[in-house]
Motif scaffolding. Structure first.
Motif, mmCIF file in Angstrom:
data_model
loop_
_atom_site.group_PDB
_atom_site.id
_atom_site.type_symbol
_atom_site.label_atom_id
_atom_site.label_comp_id
_atom_site.label_asym_id
_atom_site.label_seq_id
_atom_site.Cartn_x
_atom_site.Cartn_y
_atom_site.Cartn_z
ATOM 1 N N UNK A 60 0.837 -1.204 0.000
ATOM 2 C CA UNK A 60 0.000 0.000 0.000
ATOM 3 C C UNK A 60 0.870 1.252 0.000
ATOM 4 N N UNK A 61 1.905 1.255 0.818
ATOM 5 C CA UNK A 61 2.802 2.413 0.873
ATOM 6 C C UNK A 61 3.478 2.655 -0.473
ATOM 7 N N UNK A 62 3.938 1.604 -1.120
ATOM 8 C CA UNK A 62 4.567 1.738 -2.443
ATOM 9 C C UNK A 62 3.605 2.369 -3.450
ATOM 10 N N UNK A 63 2.390 1.841 -3.482
ATOM 11 C CA UNK A 63 1.395 2.289 -4.458
ATOM 12 C C UNK A 63 0.972 3.732 -4.168
ATOM 13 N N UNK A 64 0.714 4.036 -2.901
ATOM 14 C CA UNK A 64 0.264 5.380 -2.546
ATOM 15 C C UNK A 64 1.377 6.409 -2.715
ATOM 16 N N UNK A 65 2.618 6.026 -2.467
ATOM 17 C CA UNK A 65 3.733 6.945 -2.718
ATOM 18 C C UNK A 65 3.853 7.245 -4.213
ATOM 19 N N UNK A 66 3.640 6.250 -5.047
ATOM 20 C CA UNK A 66 3.653 6.473 -6.499
ATOM 21 C C UNK A 66 2.525 7.419 -6.899
ATOM 22 N N UNK A 67 1.347 7.225 -6.312
ATOM 23 C CA UNK A 67 0.214 8.108 -6.613
ATOM 24 C C UNK A 67 0.507 9.538 -6.167
ATOM 25 N N UNK A 68 1.118 9.702 -4.995
ATOM 26 C CA UNK A 68 1.411 11.055 -4.509
ATOM 27 C C UNK A 68 2.490 11.721 -5.362
ATOM 28 N N UNK A 69 3.413 10.950 -5.902
ATOM 29 C CA UNK A 69 4.424 11.505 -6.812
ATOM 30 C C UNK A 69 3.776 12.011 -8.099
ATOM 31 N N UNK A 70 2.790 11.264 -8.591
ATOM 32 C CA UNK A 70 2.114 11.633 -9.837
ATOM 33 C C UNK A 70 1.115 12.761 -9.651
ATOM 34 N N UNK A 71 0.500 12.830 -8.478
ATOM 35 C CA UNK A 71 -0.558 13.815 -8.221
ATOM 36 C C UNK A 71 -0.350 14.420 -6.834
ATOM 37 N N UNK A 72 0.692 15.254 -6.663
ATOM 38 C CA UNK A 72 1.002 15.775 -5.331
ATOM 39 C C UNK A 72 -0.062 16.674 -4.724
ATOM 40 N N UNK A 73 -0.984 17.166 -5.522
ATOM 41 C CA UNK A 73 -2.030 18.041 -4.989
ATOM 42 C C UNK A 73 -3.295 17.287 -4.567
ATOM 43 N N UNK A 74 -3.300 15.963 -4.707
ATOM 44 C CA UNK A 74 -4.481 15.158 -4.371
ATOM 45 C C UNK A 74 -4.514 14.873 -2.875
ATOM 46 N N UNK A 75 -5.376 15.581 -2.169
ATOM 47 C CA UNK A 75 -5.457 15.450 -0.712
ATOM 48 C C UNK A 75 -5.857 14.038 -0.281
ATOM 49 N N UNK A 76 -6.710 13.377 -1.056
ATOM 50 C CA UNK A 76 -7.152 12.023 -0.691
ATOM 51 C C UNK A 76 -5.978 11.051 -0.687
ATOM 52 N N UNK A 77 -5.095 11.194 -1.662
ATOM 53 C CA UNK A 77 -3.920 10.324 -1.714
ATOM 54 C C UNK A 77 -3.073 10.518 -0.457
ATOM 55 N N UNK A 78 -2.879 11.771 -0.049
ATOM 56 C CA UNK A 78 -2.082 12.043 1.148
ATOM 57 C C UNK A 78 -2.768 11.509 2.403
ATOM 58 N N UNK A 79 -4.081 11.623 2.460
ATOM 59 C CA UNK A 79 -4.824 11.079 3.601
ATOM 60 C C UNK A 79 -4.675 9.557 3.647
ATOM 61 N N UNK A 80 -4.806 8.917 2.506
ATOM 62 C CA UNK A 80 -4.639 7.460 2.446
ATOM 63 C C UNK A 80 -3.214 7.058 2.809
ATOM 64 N N UNK A 81 -2.243 7.833 2.365
ATOM 65 C CA UNK A 81 -0.854 7.558 2.686
ATOM 66 C C UNK A 81 -0.609 7.709 4.195
ATOM 67 N N UNK A 82 -1.165 8.747 4.781
ATOM 68 C CA UNK A 82 -1.026 8.944 6.240
ATOM 69 C C UNK A 82 -1.682 7.789 6.996
ATOM 70 N N UNK A 83 -2.825 7.325 6.518
ATOM 71 C CA UNK A 83 -3.512 6.198 7.162
ATOM 72 C C UNK A 83 -2.652 4.946 7.079
ATOM 73 N N UNK A 84 -2.047 4.705 5.943
ATOM 74 C CA UNK A 84 -1.186 3.524 5.787
ATOM 75 C C UNK A 84 0.028 3.615 6.697
ATOM 76 N N UNK A 85 0.615 4.800 6.824
ATOM 77 C CA UNK A 85 1.767 4.968 7.711
ATOM 78 C C UNK A 85 1.372 4.765 9.167
ATOM 79 N N UNK A 86 0.167 5.200 9.511
ATOM 80 C CA UNK A 86 -0.303 5.084 10.889
ATOM 81 C C UNK A 86 -0.442 3.639 11.282
#
Length: 86
Positions: A60-86
């Motif tokens: 999940x972290x790999x996939x969400x980090x790739x998504x955040x690299x492609x779309x750094x302004x997408x707040x949902x991606x960052x929220x999902x990434x924070x949830x995965x890190x938590x």
């Protein structure tokens, strides 16, 4: 990679499968969609969210980090990434 007509609906089919609880099909379809178009942020973010929910956190972290690299302004991606890190 060019996405053909047969690949265009993979992400939506994966989302639909997830929404009815068919997790195995959703995972397979998200993987196909990402393979066909590695820059599909919608597929990446939805797949990452699903992986987080199924406790496949390393992937999940790999996939969400790739998504955040492609779309750094997408707040949902960052929220999902924070949830995965938590």
């Amino acid at each position: 990679m060019s996405v053909g007509p047969e690949d265009a609906g993979l992400t939506q089919r994966a989302i639909n499968a997830r929404s009815v609880g068919d997790i195995d099909t959703a995972i397979a379809l998200f993987e196909q969609a990402i393979s066909a178009d590695p820059a599909d942020v919608v597929a990446l973010s939805n797949y990452g969210r699903l992986l987080t929910l199924t406790f496949s956190l390393n992937r999940a972290l790999e996939v969400l980090e790739a998504a955040s690299d492609l779309q750094p302004s997408d707040a949902q991606v960052w929220l999902d990434l924070a949830t995965a890190y938590e």
